[in-house]
Enzyme design. Structure first.
Site, PDB file in Angstrom:
ATOM      1  N   ASP A  94     -56.152  19.509 -31.808  1.00  0.00           N
ATOM      2  CA  ASP A  94     -54.857  19.759 -31.163  1.00  0.00           C
ATOM      3  C   ASP A  94     -54.321  18.432 -30.650  1.00  0.00           C
ATOM      4  O   ASP A  94     -55.084  17.478 -30.463  1.00  0.00           O
ATOM      5  CB  ASP A  94     -55.006  20.773 -30.021  1.00  0.00           C
ATOM      6  CG  ASP A  94     -53.709  21.528 -29.743  1.00  0.00           C
ATOM      7  OD1 ASP A  94     -52.666  21.199 -30.349  1.00  0.00           O
ATOM      8  OD2 ASP A  94     -53.740  22.459 -28.922  1.00  0.00           O
ATOM      9  N   ASP A  95     -53.020  18.391 -30.435  1.00  0.00           N
ATOM     10  CA  ASP A  95     -52.425  17.166 -29.914  1.00  0.00           C
ATOM     11  C   ASP A  95     -52.746  16.965 -28.445  1.00  0.00           C
ATOM     12  O   ASP A  95     -53.009  15.861 -27.989  1.00  0.00           O
ATOM     13  CB  ASP A  95     -50.913  17.154 -30.137  1.00  0.00           C
ATOM     14  CG  ASP A  95     -50.179  18.334 -29.515  1.00  0.00           C
ATOM     15  OD1 ASP A  95     -50.823  19.324 -29.110  1.00  0.00           O
ATOM     16  OD2 ASP A  95     -48.928  18.291 -29.444  1.00  0.00           O
ATOM     17  N   ASP A  98     -53.466  20.860 -22.114  1.00  0.00           N
ATOM     18  CA  ASP A  98     -52.688  20.713 -20.882  1.00  0.00           C
ATOM     19  C   ASP A  98     -53.316  21.552 -19.773  1.00  0.00           C
ATOM     20  O   ASP A  98     -54.250  21.129 -19.110  1.00  0.00           O
ATOM     21  CB  ASP A  98     -51.238  21.120 -21.167  1.00  0.00           C
ATOM     22  CG  ASP A  98     -50.284  20.799 -20.036  1.00  0.00           C
ATOM     23  OD1 ASP A  98     -50.704  20.740 -18.867  1.00  0.00           O
ATOM     24  OD2 ASP A  98     -49.087  20.625 -20.311  1.00  0.00           O
TER      25      ASP A  98
END
Length: 161
Positions: A94-95, A98
């Site tokens: 995943d980028d 969060d």
């Protein structure tokens, strides 16, 4: 009234994303052998392509999760497309991790996969096995696919009065 939990913006260029994804590849090089990559859509698609190239992995699949849109960041996490099995032998990319809400669902679905993200914030960091750069929880990461090239007023020109 909507609260703004972001106090800073961290713009990422295409070049920087490529360098950071390549750095993540270096960190993953000595890990267990991966049968393939599972990219978390949509943000994980570009880093997954770079990492697949760098690690010479040809088998790439996706897990499709919707946790929020850019307007409403508090929606429920929805699985749109899953993956069979428990994740053994797979590398999830995943980028960004969060708040960890999306990562938590993916971890529950694929507990034996190795989970890596390019960027990590403190709330989500414990849910990934490998990451490259940590940013503060109150920072909005502005990815290159979310921007357009345009004139920006110099900082000095933004002064009041």
């Amino acid at each position: 009234m909507t609260e703004n939990r972001y106090q800073r913006t961290y713009p990422i260029s295409w070049d920087q994303l490529h360098r950071d994804a390549k750095a993540l590849s270096w960190r993953l090089l000595d890990k267990d052998f991966f049968n393939g990559i599972i990219a978390v859509t949509r943000g994980g698609l570009v880093p997954a392509a770079i990492i697949a190239r760098e690690l010479d992995i040809r088998l790439v699949d996706t897990i499709c999760v919707s946790s929020y849109d850019w307007k409403n960041q508090k929606g429920e996490v929805k699985l749109l497309k899953g993956i069979e099995g428990n994740g053994e032998g797979w590398l999830i990319i995943d980028d960004l991790v969060d708040t960890g809400r999306t990562a938590k669902l993916i971890r529950e679905l694929l507990p034996k996969a190795h989970f890596a993200s390019v960027y990590a914030k403190p709330a989500g960091r414990p849910l990934v096995d490998t990451f490259v750069t940590e940013v503060s929880q109150d920072t909005w990461i502005l990815f290159p696919w979310d921007t357009e090239s345009q004139f920006v007023q110099p900082i000095a020109g933004m002064r009041q009065g």
